[in-house]
Design an enzyme around this catalytic site. Structure first.
Site, PDB file in Angstrom:
ATOM      1  N   ARG A  26       0.867  -1.175   0.000  1.00 29.84           N
ATOM      2  CA  ARG A  26       0.000   0.000   0.000  1.00 29.84           C
ATOM      3  C   ARG A  26       0.905   1.227   0.000  1.00 29.84           C
ATOM      4  O   ARG A  26       2.021   1.195   0.526  1.00 29.84           O
ATOM      5  CB  ARG A  26      -0.909   0.022   1.230  1.00 29.84           C
ATOM      6  CG  ARG A  26      -1.849  -1.176   1.339  1.00 29.84           C
ATOM      7  CD  ARG A  26      -2.680  -1.082   2.612  1.00 29.84           C
ATOM      8  NE  ARG A  26      -3.638  -2.189   2.725  1.00 29.84           N
ATOM      9  CZ  ARG A  26      -3.411  -3.319   3.366  1.00 29.84           C
ATOM     10  NH1 ARG A  26      -2.247  -3.502   3.969  1.00 29.84           N
ATOM     11  NH2 ARG A  26      -4.329  -4.269   3.423  1.00 29.84           N
ATOM     12  N   LYS A  67      -3.002  -2.690   7.718  1.00 32.78           N
ATOM     13  CA  LYS A  67      -4.254  -2.388   8.408  1.00 32.78           C
ATOM     14  C   LYS A  67      -4.393  -3.255   9.652  1.00 32.78           C
ATOM     15  O   LYS A  67      -3.979  -4.408   9.668  1.00 32.78           O
ATOM     16  CB  LYS A  67      -5.441  -2.619   7.459  1.00 32.78           C
ATOM     17  CG  LYS A  67      -5.504  -1.627   6.306  1.00 32.78           C
ATOM     18  CD  LYS A  67      -6.730  -1.853   5.445  1.00 32.78           C
ATOM     19  CE  LYS A  67      -6.812  -0.837   4.326  1.00 32.78           C
ATOM     20  NZ  LYS A  67      -8.007  -1.052   3.463  1.00 32.78           N
ATOM     21  N   TYR A 127      -9.461 -11.130  -7.006  1.00 28.80           N
ATOM     22  CA  TYR A 127      -8.442 -11.286  -8.034  1.00 28.80           C
ATOM     23  C   TYR A 127      -8.653 -12.547  -8.866  1.00 28.80           C
ATOM     24  O   TYR A 127      -8.109 -12.661  -9.957  1.00 28.80           O
ATOM     25  CB  TYR A 127      -7.049 -11.277  -7.399  1.00 28.80           C
ATOM     26  CG  TYR A 127      -6.739  -9.936  -6.786  1.00 28.80           C
ATOM     27  CD1 TYR A 127      -6.420  -8.844  -7.578  1.00 28.80           C
ATOM     28  CD2 TYR A 127      -6.808  -9.749  -5.418  1.00 28.80           C
ATOM     29  CE1 TYR A 127      -6.177  -7.606  -7.030  1.00 28.80           C
ATOM     30  CE2 TYR A 127      -6.553  -8.515  -4.847  1.00 28.80           C
ATOM     31  CZ  TYR A 127      -6.243  -7.445  -5.663  1.00 28.80           C
ATOM     32  OH  TYR A 127      -6.005  -6.218  -5.111  1.00 28.80           O
ATOM     33  N   ARG A 160      -0.473  -2.183  -6.930  1.00 36.03           N
ATOM     34  CA  ARG A 160      -0.791  -3.235  -5.949  1.00 36.03           C
ATOM     35  C   ARG A 160      -1.731  -4.270  -6.568  1.00 36.03           C
ATOM     36  O   ARG A 160      -1.536  -5.479  -6.411  1.00 36.03           O
ATOM     37  CB  ARG A 160      -1.417  -2.607  -4.710  1.00 36.03           C
ATOM     38  CG  ARG A 160      -1.845  -3.594  -3.624  1.00 36.03           C
ATOM     39  CD  ARG A 160      -2.225  -2.815  -2.373  1.00 36.03           C
ATOM     40  NE  ARG A 160      -3.050  -3.569  -1.443  1.00 36.03           N
ATOM     41  CZ  ARG A 160      -2.578  -4.379  -0.500  1.00 36.03           C
ATOM     42  NH1 ARG A 160      -1.275  -4.566  -0.381  1.00 36.03           N
ATOM     43  NH2 ARG A 160      -3.400  -5.009   0.330  1.00 36.03           N
ATOM     44  N   HIS A 164      -2.329   2.196  -6.084  1.00 35.00           N
ATOM     45  CA  HIS A 164      -3.146   1.007  -5.871  1.00 35.00           C
ATOM     46  C   HIS A 164      -3.265   0.167  -7.140  1.00 35.00           C
ATOM     47  O   HIS A 164      -3.500  -1.038  -7.062  1.00 35.00           O
ATOM     48  CB  HIS A 164      -4.527   1.398  -5.345  1.00 35.00           C
ATOM     49  CG  HIS A 164      -4.939   0.616  -4.142  1.00 35.00           C
ATOM     50  ND1 HIS A 164      -4.197   0.592  -2.977  1.00 35.00           N
ATOM     51  CD2 HIS A 164      -5.998  -0.206  -3.916  1.00 35.00           C
ATOM     52  CE1 HIS A 164      -4.793  -0.192  -2.098  1.00 35.00           C
ATOM     53  NE2 HIS A 164      -5.876  -0.696  -2.636  1.00 35.00           N
TER      54      HIS A 164
END
Length: 313
Positions: free
Chosen positions: A150, A187, A290, A258, A255
Site C-alpha cells: 500500500r 491495516k 483477483y 498493488r 493502488h
C-alpha cells in the site's frame, strides 16, 4: 397526517436545516428532492404511521426503477434524519427507516495493468544520467509493483536495517539488511514480511547510494525534494507523471500497481492463500476478487485465440 400536513412538516424540517445547521442551498435542495421522492412513494399514506416494511417496499421500488445503490443509500439517510426530527414533533412508534439498508453495491473489480504494460512502465527511464529524484522514483515504483505494498506502507518505510534475530526498530516498517525483504505494518497494525524482487533490489541499492540524510531527522527510506519523509500524495503525483511519460494506456496510481502485483502473481501461481498473505488481507474474501481478474484474462485469451471463440466481424 395528511398530504398537506406532510408538506408542512417537510417545509419546517428544511427550514431548520437551513437556519440552525446552516447547510448550503445545494444540500437543502437535495434533501427536498429526497422528501419529495418519499411523498411520491408514500402516496396518501400517513407518514406518522409508516413502518419498516413500507420503507423496505419503497427501497425495492427505487431499485426496480433503476436507481443505483449509492443514490438509494443517500435517500435513506435523508429520510432517517427527517423521521428522527419528526419524532421530536409528533409521537412516532419508531423511526421507520432505522435498520433499513440500501441494496448492496456491486463490487467493482480493481483495475490492473496488463503484464506488458506493467513491464513497460517499470522499464521506462528518463534520458540521460538519472538524478537522485529519478533514482528515488525508480526504487519506489519498483517496490510497489514488486511487493504489492500500500502507498502508506511504502511511505512509512525506514532505512534502519534489522539483522536476522535482532530486535525490531520502533517504526512502521523497514528494509531488511540484505534488501531481500521489507517488513511493513498494514491495516489493523498487522505486521508482515514481503519479499523484494531483483529489479526492485537493484533500484533500491542505486537510490540508497545517493540518498542524502533526511532533514527532518527521520530514517525515512524515501524522501521528498525537501529532504523529509515522502507523503503518499507525492508518491501518487510522481507515479501519475511517470505513467504519462511512459505512455501507459490508463491512469496509474499506487493502488493500480498493488492490484497488478496481485493479479499477475495469481495468474502465474494460482496460489490464492499466498497472495492473501503477501497483500496483508485479514480475510480470503478480500483476495478472491483477483480470481475474477484472472478469469477475465483467461477469457480474453480464449476469445482471441480459440478457433471456436472467434467471432465474425
Amino acid at each position: 397526517m395528511d398530504i398537506a400536513a406532510a408538506d408542512a412538516w417537510s417545509g419546517r424540517y428544511l427550514a431548520e436545516l437551513a437556519t440552525q445547521r446552516q447547510l448550503s442551498p445545494h444540500t437543502i435542495a437535495a434533501y427536498g428532492r429526497d422528501l419529495a421522492e418519499l411523498a411520491r412513494l408514500a402516496g396518501h399514506a400517513d407518514w406518522a404511521r409508516l413502518t419498516h416494511a413500507d420503507i423496505r417496499r419503497f427501497t425495492a421500488r427505487l431499485h426496480a426503477d433503476g436507481q443505483n445503490p449509492t443514490s438509494i443509500a443517500r435517500k435513506l439517510s435523508g429520510w432517517r434524519g427527517f423521521f428522527e426530527w419528526l419524532s421530536r414533533q409528533v409521537t412516532l412508534s419508531a423511526n421507520p427507516v432505522e435498520g433499513v439498508r440500501a441494496p448492496r453495491r456491486p463490487k467493482r473489480l480493481p483495475k490492473a495493468l496488463a503484464v506488458d504494460d506493467a513491464v513497460q512502465l517499470m522499464e521506462h527511464h528518463a534520458h540521460g544520467h538519472p538524478d537522485p529524484a529519478e533514482l528515488c522514483n525508480r526504487a519506489m515504483f519498483e517496490l510497489l509493483y514488486s511487493s504489492g505494498l500500500r502507498v502508506s506502507e511504502l511511505a512509512g518505510l525506514d532505512v534502519r536495517y534489522v539483522a536476522a534475530g535482532a530486535q525490531a526498530p520502533a517504526s512502521l516498517g523497514w528494509l531488511e539488511a540484505d534488501g531481500g525483504e521489507v517488513v511493513v505494518t498494514g491495516k489493523g497494525n498487522k505486521m508482515r514480511r514481503v519479499p523484494v524482487g531483483g529489479p526492485a533490489r537493484a533500484a533500491l541499492a542505486a537510490w540508497l547510494a545517493v540518498r542524502p540524510p533526511a532533514r527532518d531527522g527521520s530514517q525515512a527510506l524515501f524522501l521528498s525534494t525537501r529532504g523529509t519523509r515522502i507523503s503518499p500524495r507525492v508518491v501518487q503525483q510522481r507515479l501519475k507523471l511517470h505513467a504519462q511519460k511512459a505512455g501507459a494506456p490508463v491512469h496509474v496510481h499506487p493502488h493500480v500497481l498493488r492490484h497488478s502485483f496481485a493479479s499477475h502473481l495469481l495468474q502465474s501461481s494460482g496460489d490464492l492463500r499466498a497472495v492473501q498473505e503477501l497483500l496483508g488481507h485479514a480475510s480470503i474474501m478480500s483476495t478472491q476478487v483477483y480470481t475474477s481478474l484472472d478469469f477475465q484474462h483467461l477469457a480474453a485469451v480464449y476469445d482471441k485465440a480459440h478457433p471456436r471463440a472467434k467471432r465474425k466481424g
